[in-house]
Design an enzyme around this catalytic site. Structure first.
Site, PDB file in Angstrom:
ATOM      1  CG  ASP A 204     -43.137 -28.459  23.771  1.00  0.00           C
ATOM      2  OD1 ASP A 204     -42.126 -27.737  23.960  1.00  0.00           O
ATOM      3  OD2 ASP A 204     -43.399 -29.508  22.970  1.00  0.00           O
TER       4      ASP A 204
ATOM      5  CG  HIS B  63     -41.673 -25.340  21.481  1.00  0.00           C
ATOM      6  ND1 HIS B  63     -41.735 -26.750  21.449  1.00  0.00           N
ATOM      7  CD2 HIS B  63     -41.169 -25.450  20.057  1.00  0.00           C
ATOM      8  CE1 HIS B  63     -40.505 -27.074  20.617  1.00  0.00           C
ATOM      9  NE2 HIS B  63     -40.775 -26.416  19.431  1.00  0.00           N
TER      10      HIS B  63
ATOM     11  CB  SER C 283     -39.998 -29.024  17.714  1.00  0.00           C
ATOM     12  OG  SER C 283     -39.199 -28.451  17.932  1.00  0.00           O
TER      13      SER C 283
END
Length: 675
Positions: free
Chosen positions: A177, A217, A377
């Site tokens: 990520d 994120h 996600s």
């Protein structure tokens, strides 16, 4: 000093005169404040000797908000004394080079104020007149369980309390990520940042690479997996591998390098069981799919986001790789996630759905901040957490078994798939991942099966479609479906792998192949074909169980299947010009039986389901004068579709299970008594 004494006397006379004018006001403290600012020594000795108020702080260190303090004054303190206390604090802090900011005052249940200041100023604040105590600010949390965690728990549980069967502590996870803010209270000491970093330059020339943007994120995703309060599996150890930049972008080459880094790390420090979470999607890449497939073959469980493009997931990577567990997203109403022009990808390459809308988790804005994010996600992170719980209970489970368990324990047939494009309504799995009600039975080798759909064939005569199972799965049967005519299906071997091959009929509109793929208890299956066209296909030995029947017309004409024979003789009959294939499986204690549904009148769709503890392995149609468009398994139900002619069609399910041990013991006892 004489001048200072004279000034002090003058100030005291002024204060006395002001007091005569307004008897309720006490200006003594203002005089002391002014004098303290004039004096260079500030009477430090007197400050040290003054009595100190009490200092309070939250018992949970991770919930504290350092630098924010609630100053509470004694009962009976007047409003003007609150003002003077704030001025005195500012003055004393300023003399030592510290800034303070009063952000709020209180005059209800308590009199006081909220101040932002360094902890170095705290000892001075505690010695101010009228201060009763000072409490360090701390975080409070809504005690309603977030909808996503509430949704994945299927057992009765205390309101507001998340109670998974286990915390996944035996499982390791690599998160590919963005970077991660490891100081966040949700994931502190739960995430280890590796030294890998392979990301492209950010787009544009004026990109600000603030940590809170670059970590956004990855921090949120890590929180969904293992966060202290927002995580699904709160004992999982997460290793961060940075493959996305501050804008959330990466490259296929960077992800490839990241996967190689993980493989090399596992050589020196093995982790088992292991999950690799891929919360991103790019265009279809054969190279990336190959790398993911090899990673699964090395023993890892790979879980990927389906993509947020409201499109066919098979057009994206790594979502399109069959060995990867691909996860779509649902909202709080258990419907496919949509948001304007974006939404979850769907179709046959999606293996399961999971919550992915307005998911609360760690925010990189500050170590105690939370935020909501939506997308596949977040859904993939939920599935990874659930997979960790499953692997914690069954560490030896393969990737194929983890997928079967995820689907088996999911909530099924809750989504309304009518909102999807017509070509994806049949092939998209209608199941939302959830935690198992109990992990006590996961050690048993239960027979679990799923339907794997092929891509639709072309419309030319003799065009074919092909479906196959994952590594670690056995093909128990092969069927086909077409909205037009079809010439049937067969099982064939290619490079040591069974293929389910469906044939488009003359004038057909394209056909799907549907393989029924199963795991459990070292089962071995083989396909037996008709020795000659028009002859039955039989299982080779009495020990083999008939788990499915397939048949196809060599000339490309319309197929008209026959009822499987399932008695002392286990076979798949064949009509003239037709070749049949019997799927025959053998395993200790495996038993199978037929369940049929023959409607009394025509129905476009006929269904029959296996009973509890039995698993659907084969699904067949038998025409009663109507054209059958095929048969396929949906969950544990056999579905048959027919055209509006004749008397319709029957649905025939082949249901199998491993004979319960108690039943087996009774059988052996009966045989011994007969001897």
């Amino acid at each position: 000093m004489r001048g200072l004494a004279a000034l002090a006397l003058l100030l005291q006379l002024c204060a006395a005169a002001a007091a005569l004018a307004d008897p309720e006001e006490d200006y003594t403290e203002d005089v002391e404040l002014i004098l303290s600012l004039i004096r260079k020594d500030d009477s430090q000795a007197e400050l040290e000797s003054a009595p100190s108020a009490q200092f309070l702080r939250c018992t949970k260190a991770e919930w504290r908000v350092p630098g924010n303090y609630i100053v509470v004054l004694r009962n009976g303190t007047h409003e003007n004394q609150v003002e003077r206390t704030m001025r005195a604090l500012r003055a004393r802090a300023a003399r030592r080079g510290y800034l303070t900011e009063i952000t709020r005052t209180y005059s209800g249940a308590v009199r006081g104020f909220l101040v932002k200041m360094s902890s170095d100023v705290l000892h001075m604040a505690l010695k101010l007149p009228h201060v009763d105590y000072i409490e360090e600010d701390s975080t409070v949390f809504a005690q309603g369980l977030p909808w996503n965690l509430e949704r994945i728990v299927q057992t009765e549980h205390e309101s507001g309390k998340y109670t998974p069967p286990n915390d996944g502590a035996q499982v390791g996870l690599y998160l590919m990520d963005t970077s991660v803010q490891t100081s966040h209270r949700e994931i502190e000491s739960r995430v280890m940042v590796t030294d890998f970093n392979s990301v492209p330059e950010e787009d544009g020339v004026r990109v600000h690479r603030q940590a809170n943007q670059c970590d956004s994120h990855g921090t949120h995703t890590a929180g969904v997996v293992s966060g202290r309060d927002s995580g699904v599996a709160r004992g999982v150890s997460v290793n961060s591998v940075r493959v996305l930049n501050c804008q959330g972008k990466g490259t296929v080459s960077g992800v490839m390098a990241g996967l190689e880094y993980i493989r090399a790390s596992l050589q020196t420090q093995p982790i088992s069981p292991l999950i690799v979470l891929l919360p991103f999607a790019g265009g279809f890449s054969r190279t990336l799919n190959t790398a993911c497939r090899e990673m699964v073959r090395s023993g890892a469980v790979l879980i990927a986001a389906a993509g947020n493009y409201q499109d066919d997931a098979c057009l994206y990577s790594p979502a399109s790789e069959p060995e990867v567990i691909t996860v779509g997203a649902t909202n709080a109403a258990d419907q496919p996630l949509t948001a304007g022009n974006t939404g979850t990808n769907v179709g046959r390459c999606v293996d399961v759905f999971a919550p992915g809308d307005d998911i609360i988790s760690a925010s990189s804005d500050c170590p105690t901040c939370f935020t909501t994010k939506s997308g596949t996600s977040q859904a993939a992170a939920h599935a990874a957490g659930i997979a960790a719980v499953l692997l914690n209970a069954k560490p030896s489970a393969s990737s194929a078994e983890v997928l079967q368990l995820l689907r088996h324990h999911s909530v099924q047939q809750v989504m309304n798939l009518d909102s999807l494009p017509a070509e994806h309504r049949l092939t998209t799995p209608n199941m939302v991942a959830a935690l198992p009600k109990s992990t006590s039975a996961l050690s048993d080798d239960a027979l679990l099966c799923r339907s794997v759909w092929s891509e639709k064939s072309g419309v030319s005569s003799f065009d074919t479609a092909v479906a196959h199972c994952r590594q670690g799965e056995e093909m128990f049967s092969c069927s086909s479906y077409s909205s037009g005519s079809r010439a049937g299906e067969r099982i064939e071997m290619q490079d040591g792998q069974k293929l389910c091959v469906a044939h488009n009929g003359v004038g057909g509109q394209g056909v799907y192949a549907i393989a029924r793929c199963c795991t459990g208890n070292s089962v071995q299956c083989q396909s037996s074909a008709s020795p000659h066209t028009g002859t039955d296909a039989e299982c080779p030995t009495p020990e083999h169980q008939l788990t499915g029947c397939s048949s196809h017309v060599e000339s490309g004409g319309v197929i008209d299947p026959m009822r499987p024979l399932h008695s002392s003789r286990k076979a798949c009959p064949a009509r003239v010009g037709t070749t049949s294939h019997a799927s025959c499986c053998h395993a200790p204690n495996l038993e199978c039986r037929l369940i049929e549904h023959h409607p009394s009148s025509f129905k476009e769709q006929v269904e029959v389901s296996c009973e509890d503890s039995w698993t659907l392995t084969g699904c067949n149609s038998v025409s009663h004068g109507s054209v059958t468009h095929g048969a396929f398994g949906r969950g544990n139900t056999c579905v048959v579709k027919a055209s509006d002619q004749g008397k319709g069609a029957a649905a025939i399910a082949i249901c199998c299970r491993y004979r319960p041990l108690q039943h087996e013991s009774s059988k052996h006892s009966h045989e011994q008594n007969n001897h």
